[in-house]
Design a protein around this motif. Sequence first.
Motif, short mmCIF file in Angstrom:
data_model
loop_
_atom_site.label_atom_id
_atom_site.label_comp_id
_atom_site.label_asym_id
_atom_site.label_seq_id
_atom_site.Cartn_x
_atom_site.Cartn_y
_atom_site.Cartn_z
N HIS A 323 13.02 -3.39 -6.35
CA HIS A 323 13.21 -2.95 -4.96
C HIS A 323 13.03 -1.44 -4.80
O HIS A 323 12.67 -0.97 -3.73
N GLU A 324 13.29 -0.69 -5.87
CA GLU A 324 13.05 0.76 -5.81
C GLU A 324 11.57 1.03 -5.57
O GLU A 324 11.19 1.84 -4.72
N ALA A 325 10.70 0.33 -6.31
CA ALA A 325 9.25 0.54 -6.17
C ALA A 325 8.78 0.08 -4.79
O ALA A 325 7.95 0.74 -4.15
N GLN A 326 9.31 -1.05 -4.31
CA GLN A 326 8.91 -1.56 -2.98
C GLN A 326 9.31 -0.59 -1.88
O GLN A 326 8.54 -0.32 -0.96
N SER A 327 10.52 -0.05 -1.98
CA SER A 327 11.00 0.91 -0.99
C SER A 327 10.14 2.18 -1.01
O SER A 327 9.77 2.72 0.04
N ALA A 328 9.80 2.64 -2.23
CA ALA A 328 8.96 3.85 -2.36
C ALA A 328 7.57 3.61 -1.78
O ALA A 328 6.98 4.52 -1.18
N MET A 329 7.03 2.39 -1.93
CA MET A 329 5.71 2.09 -1.38
C MET A 329 5.74 2.03 0.15
O MET A 329 4.79 2.45 0.81
N LEU A 330 6.83 1.53 0.70
CA LEU A 330 6.95 1.49 2.16
C LEU A 330 6.99 2.91 2.72
O LEU A 330 6.33 3.21 3.73
N LEU A 331 7.73 3.79 2.05
CA LEU A 331 7.78 5.19 2.48
C LEU A 331 6.41 5.86 2.29
O LEU A 331 5.96 6.62 3.15
N ALA A 332 5.73 5.54 1.18
CA ALA A 332 4.39 6.10 0.94
C ALA A 332 3.42 5.68 2.03
O ALA A 332 2.57 6.47 2.47
N ALA A 333 3.53 4.42 2.48
CA ALA A 333 2.65 3.93 3.55
C ALA A 333 2.86 4.74 4.83
O ALA A 333 1.90 5.09 5.53
N THR A 334 4.12 5.05 5.13
CA THR A 334 4.43 5.83 6.33
C THR A 334 3.95 7.27 6.18
O THR A 334 3.38 7.84 7.11
N LEU A 335 4.18 7.85 5.00
CA LEU A 335 3.70 9.22 4.74
C LEU A 335 2.18 9.30 4.88
O LEU A 335 1.65 10.20 5.53
N ALA A 336 1.48 8.32 4.28
CA ALA A 336 0.02 8.30 4.38
C ALA A 336 -0.41 8.10 5.83
O ALA A 336 -1.43 8.66 6.26
N GLY A 337 0.37 7.33 6.59
CA GLY A 337 0.06 7.12 8.01
C GLY A 337 0.09 8.42 8.79
O GLY A 337 -0.79 8.69 9.62
N VAL A 338 1.09 9.25 8.52
CA VAL A 338 1.15 10.56 9.17
C VAL A 338 -0.04 11.42 8.75
O VAL A 338 -0.66 12.09 9.57
N GLY A 339 -0.39 11.34 7.44
CA GLY A 339 -1.52 12.13 6.94
C GLY A 339 -2.83 11.72 7.55
O GLY A 339 -3.50 12.51 8.22
N PHE A 340 -3.20 10.43 7.39
CA PHE A 340 -4.52 10.01 7.88
C PHE A 340 -4.53 9.83 9.39
O PHE A 340 -5.58 9.93 10.03
N GLY A 341 -3.34 9.61 9.99
CA GLY A 341 -3.29 9.46 11.45
C GLY A 341 -3.72 10.72 12.18
O GLY A 341 -4.08 10.68 13.35
N ASN A 342 -3.71 11.85 11.47
CA ASN A 342 -4.15 13.12 12.06
C ASN A 342 -5.40 13.68 11.39
O ASN A 342 -6.24 14.27 12.05
N ALA A 343 -5.54 13.49 10.08
CA ALA A 343 -6.74 13.99 9.39
C ALA A 343 -7.88 13.00 9.47
O ALA A 343 -9.05 13.38 9.55
N GLY A 344 -7.56 11.70 9.46
CA GLY A 344 -8.58 10.67 9.52
C GLY A 344 -8.96 10.14 8.15
O GLY A 344 -8.54 10.66 7.12
N VAL A 345 -9.75 9.08 8.17
CA VAL A 345 -10.31 8.48 6.95
C VAL A 345 -11.82 8.64 7.03
O VAL A 345 -12.34 9.12 8.03
N HIS A 346 -12.55 8.22 5.96
CA HIS A 346 -14.01 8.36 6.07
C HIS A 346 -14.76 7.18 5.48
O HIS A 346 -14.71 6.08 6.05
N LEU A 347 -15.44 7.34 4.34
CA LEU A 347 -16.41 6.33 3.91
C LEU A 347 -15.80 4.99 3.48
O LEU A 347 -16.34 3.94 3.83
N CYS A 348 -14.72 5.00 2.72
CA CYS A 348 -14.14 3.72 2.28
C CYS A 348 -13.82 2.85 3.50
O CYS A 348 -14.10 1.65 3.51
#
Length: 492
Positions: A323-348
Amino acid sequence: MAAIRIVPTRATRALNLLRTVQFTHPPSCPCHSNPSHHHHHGNNMITAKRALATPISTSQQKEYAFEMAASSIRFGPGCTKEVGMDFKNMGSKRVMVVTDPNVRKLEAMRQVTQALEREGVNFKVFDGVRVEPKDSSIKEAIEFARPWRPDAFLAVGGGSVIDTAKLMNLYTSCPEASFLDFVNAPLGLGLPITKKLFPLIAVPTTAGTGSETTGTAIFDLVEKRAKTGIAHRNLKPTLGIVDPLNTRTMPSAVHASSGLDVLCHSLESWTAIPFSERVPRPTNPINRPAYQGANPISDIFSLKALRDTVTYLPRAVKDPEDHEAQSAMLLAATLAGVGFGNAGVHLCHGMSYPISGQNPGYQHPGYEVDHTIIPHGVSVAVTAPAVFKFTGASNPERHLAAAECFGVDISQVKKESAGEVLGEALASFLVKLGDQPRGLKHLGFQNEHLDALVEGTIPQARVLMLAPSLEMQNVDVEREQLRGLFEEAMEY
């Protein structure tokens, strides 16, 4: 004592003018900041006079600012039970709850309905969301919502559910709009969303899309055989309730594919072109796109999300009780959302849309759906080793910093090898994760599919414009580059 009036000398005035030019035309000089200017420095005085008389076309001016927008986020185990109080605090009278048939049976939905009933909030449930939505499934959802006249929305599920709820909210708030009005150009008109939408609370049950933080909604436009969507910061949820208890029901296959989406979100936003290189500069801030290019704030979120994904995703996939890893991944998904939600994604991501939209008949193991499916995270990650090998030369330092997150010793790596080293690190990570198709060939694609995949990628201008090393000014060169990338991605 009489005030002393200082009259600026001609030299002072000239110096002030130079400073003004320097700080209003980044990076440093009006010639270099503007791709349409080819004057020599000897002609600068003439150029300056002309510029005063005839402003430079804004279509050629580079961006000079970036804007940070993200939903409010509440993170913590058990915080789902607060959602009834949230709607009561907002004064909501008719809440449209949006979910899919699988999530409807889960504990997250039980928590949500109990919370709404406890506070006496009137609600109606739509559970017809399609995993990997199509334009037809989105339209059905909108037609369900409109007659009920909701004044708020609640999305409980993965990215497909949250994206569908965003579009139900948009077209219920703007009933006069045609469906293609807001859809990203060139497939739609790409109009900005000028209206304030109803409140939307998103409760993610997967650790991947980060959709609870972003103003982006993605779907298949079937007629064009391409995935597209709508992206504007006014589309983002009012609040994301990020509760680690809600991802405990995710099957291992869903953990893996949604985690791969986080991986590519963070890598693509970290390596996107800098915001100050993007053209055109918007004539009005409402036209500044949600995806703006790499910027100093997104960088912090993206790199942290990348490091955590490399650390915790293998653990979350391997052990359903970690559950520690699952919780960390959920937070990582949100952190990445803030990152790419403003910077964007590209080729992949740009290449993933035709991969999933033109599925030759692949059914990913571990997904309980009644149709063939290439999960979004799988379609994104399958090209990643080829993509980052290609983009490495654009910014070797960033690609090496990313490779270091995978545990690569970069102390002896030459800059010209940055892309290759990151590509190899990615391929190794994907292989070790297990049960991942090792290239397009393993999804059923053959060489005869390549042209259609290229043609399905070219309309993804919103994300391709942020891709380093891609030649978008010449469509023939762009086609050649994309074909080369798809060929390289056939097998790793």
